[in-house]
Design a protein around this motif. Sequence first.
Motif, mmCIF file in Angstrom:
data_model
loop_
_atom_site.group_PDB
_atom_site.id
_atom_site.type_symbol
_atom_site.label_atom_id
_atom_site.label_comp_id
_atom_site.label_asym_id
_atom_site.label_seq_id
_atom_site.Cartn_x
_atom_site.Cartn_y
_atom_site.Cartn_z
ATOM 1 N N CYS A 1 0.847 -1.201 0.000
ATOM 2 C CA CYS A 1 0.000 0.000 0.000
ATOM 3 C C CYS A 1 0.883 1.251 0.000
ATOM 4 N N PHE A 2 0.485 2.252 -0.760
ATOM 5 C CA PHE A 2 1.164 3.561 -0.664
ATOM 6 C C PHE A 2 0.138 4.690 -0.741
ATOM 7 N N CYS A 3 -0.966 4.489 -0.015
ATOM 8 C CA CYS A 3 -2.041 5.488 -0.002
ATOM 9 C C CYS A 3 -1.565 6.833 0.533
ATOM 10 N N SER B 1 -7.150 -5.874 -11.726
ATOM 11 C CA SER B 1 -7.265 -5.735 -10.267
ATOM 12 C C SER B 1 -7.325 -4.270 -9.824
ATOM 13 N N CYS B 2 -7.023 -3.356 -10.705
ATOM 14 C CA CYS B 2 -6.928 -1.934 -10.343
ATOM 15 C C CYS B 2 -8.319 -1.324 -10.179
ATOM 16 N N PRO B 3 -8.564 -0.605 -9.091
ATOM 17 C CA PRO B 3 -9.887 -0.005 -8.904
ATOM 18 C C PRO B 3 -10.153 1.190 -9.807
ATOM 19 N N THR B 4 -9.110 1.724 -10.444
ATOM 20 C CA THR B 4 -9.330 2.935 -11.253
ATOM 21 C C THR B 4 -9.207 2.701 -12.751
ATOM 22 N N CYS B 5 -8.847 1.490 -13.183
ATOM 23 C CA CYS B 5 -8.767 1.228 -14.621
ATOM 24 C C CYS B 5 -10.176 1.137 -15.192
ATOM 25 N N HIS C 1 -0.345 7.418 -17.580
ATOM 26 C CA HIS C 1 -1.777 7.716 -17.457
ATOM 27 C C HIS C 1 -2.160 7.856 -15.985
ATOM 28 N N LYS C 2 -1.619 6.973 -15.157
ATOM 29 C CA LYS C 2 -1.993 6.952 -13.732
ATOM 30 C C LYS C 2 -1.422 8.119 -12.942
ATOM 31 N N VAL C 3 -0.215 8.563 -13.290
ATOM 32 C CA VAL C 3 0.423 9.591 -12.452
ATOM 33 C C VAL C 3 0.849 10.839 -13.241
ATOM 34 N N MET D 1 -4.669 9.624 -10.931
ATOM 35 C CA MET D 1 -5.646 8.543 -11.067
ATOM 36 C C MET D 1 -5.350 7.414 -10.065
ATOM 37 N N CYS D 2 -4.078 7.097 -9.885
ATOM 38 C CA CYS D 2 -3.703 6.020 -8.964
ATOM 39 C C CYS D 2 -4.044 6.414 -7.534
ATOM 40 N N VAL D 3 -4.605 5.473 -6.777
ATOM 41 C CA VAL D 3 -4.941 5.755 -5.376
ATOM 42 C C VAL D 3 -3.995 5.020 -4.412
ATOM 43 N N GLY D 4 -2.991 4.331 -4.947
ATOM 44 C CA GLY D 4 -1.987 3.718 -4.077
ATOM 45 C C GLY D 4 -2.441 2.478 -3.340
ATOM 46 N N CYS D 5 -3.393 1.737 -3.914
ATOM 47 C CA CYS D 5 -3.888 0.534 -3.215
ATOM 48 C C CYS D 5 -2.866 -0.608 -3.258
ATOM 49 N N GLY D 6 -1.956 -0.574 -4.226
ATOM 50 C CA GLY D 6 -0.911 -1.595 -4.306
ATOM 51 C C GLY D 6 -1.362 -2.930 -4.874
ATOM 52 N N ARG D 7 -2.604 -3.029 -5.345
ATOM 53 C CA ARG D 7 -3.076 -4.331 -5.847
ATOM 54 C C ARG D 7 -2.292 -4.782 -7.076
ATOM 55 N N CYS D 8 -1.884 -3.822 -7.913
ATOM 56 C CA CYS D 8 -1.148 -4.199 -9.130
ATOM 57 C C CYS D 8 0.194 -4.831 -8.757
ATOM 58 N N ASP D 9 0.808 -4.317 -7.691
ATOM 59 C CA ASP D 9 2.070 -4.912 -7.242
ATOM 60 C C ASP D 9 1.835 -6.285 -6.620
ATOM 61 N N SER E 1 6.807 -4.000 -10.118
ATOM 62 C CA SER E 1 6.239 -3.095 -9.119
ATOM 63 C C SER E 1 5.909 -1.745 -9.754
ATOM 64 N N PHE E 2 4.639 -1.412 -9.733
ATOM 65 C CA PHE E 2 4.202 -0.095 -10.211
ATOM 66 C C PHE E 2 4.829 0.999 -9.344
ATOM 67 N N ALA E 3 4.838 0.764 -8.023
ATOM 68 C CA ALA E 3 5.402 1.764 -7.109
ATOM 69 C C ALA E 3 6.872 2.022 -7.435
HETATM 70 S S1 SF4 Z 1 -1.662 1.051 -6.948
HETATM 71 FE FE1 SF4 Z 1 -1.894 -0.042 -8.894
HETATM 72 S S2 SF4 Z 1 -3.891 -1.074 -8.744
HETATM 73 FE FE2 SF4 Z 1 -3.884 0.517 -7.129
HETATM 74 S S3 SF4 Z 1 -4.801 2.347 -8.081
HETATM 75 FE FE3 SF4 Z 1 -2.569 2.522 -8.380
HETATM 76 S S4 SF4 Z 1 -2.213 1.601 -10.419
HETATM 77 FE FE4 SF4 Z 1 -4.264 0.905 -9.753
#
Ligand code: SF4
Length: 345
Positions: A142-144, A234-238, A292-294, A305-313, A321-323
């Motif tokens: 997570c990196f909210c 898995s991404c909540p914002t895609c 697109h996300k950042v 757009m990214c909310v930092g949920c970390g699900r993609c990682d 790792s997206f982060a």
């Molecule tokens: S951390 Fe990954 S899955 Fe979560 S919102 Fe950001 S890009 Fe999408």
Amino acid sequence: MGFELSREGLDRVLTELGESYLLYAPVLKVGEGRFTDADVVRYDYVSSVEQIELAHKSDYAFKELLTPLSETLFFFTENECKVADAEARKVIVFLRACDLHAVKRLDQMYLANGPQEDWFYRRVRDRVAFALIGCPESFDNCFCCSMDTNVAPEGWLFSLEQTDDGYRCVVADEQLTEVFAAQAVGEAAFEPAHVSANDTVVRVPESVPVAIYQHSMWDEYTARCIKCGRCTISCPTCTCYTMQDVFYTDNGCVGERRRVGASCMIDGYTNVAGGGQYRRTACERIRFKVLHKVHDFRKRFGYDMCVGCGRCDDICPEYISFAACVNKLADAVDALAAQEVSADE
Ligand code: SF4
Ligand code: SF4
């Protein structure tokens, strides 16, 4: 108003809510994960608090409720067209703070990204309300806090979190106060728990120069990424989708049109008439997704757009790792800026 409840008391609250709402929450699915005997946490309908998985982050987001993987929009015959009926019942979705922020992103894309709202999204959205799952501690990846999504925005009805001997809920919607008060074993003033630090820290660059598109930082992903699309599903914002017509007759005049979930990471997504295809390589697709996300979304709407949920990682089978990629992007942007300064001197 904060209430302490026993499991039985909270179940009675949920039963009462269940008379007006369907309840949709993260559920632990034992043995239904991607490997043999692996578990998965995904959203499903629930009727008691014991079914709600509070101890782990959900592997997949809630978004299938608002944007189904396959949604029939309308049926057509030679001369007529009929909009598909929709579920009429209202729903309460249990979300963590980051996912409530993700709803804002989905609303932005479907309701405020053009001259007209998406009519099909709107009719689902209007029957959905939210409950907040408190986060006493951060989960892996997570990196909210880096994305300013660790504190829930307003708009939830009540919060839920587990304590040593029961549950506690903050009721934000006054109309529900009596329902909770009638079952509570105690009252106390408290706020829903939220994390104030994550192990994963992401540095998002304020702006991105054009030179970054040709930067070698993306190259490694062509070999590493297998273009499976798991990160986007898995991404909540895609929000990518495609259209499919399903024909019931050979002449193609009778059938239905569906909106079907898609992914910018998989083959075929950018196919165009004449055999053309954009972003053929995995590194081009990762570059597109990350920027697109950042970057691109913020340029258009003023926030990431990214909310930092970390699900993609969590879910990438290649451990991409997206982060880490966003941090690498920030470093590359700094290096390009430094090169520019030294070239000017
Ligand atoms: S951390 Fe990954 S899955 Fe979560 S919102 Fe950001 S890009 Fe999408
Ligand atoms: S980044 Fe990982 S999850 Fe996403 S498409 Fe590539 S291999 Fe699949």
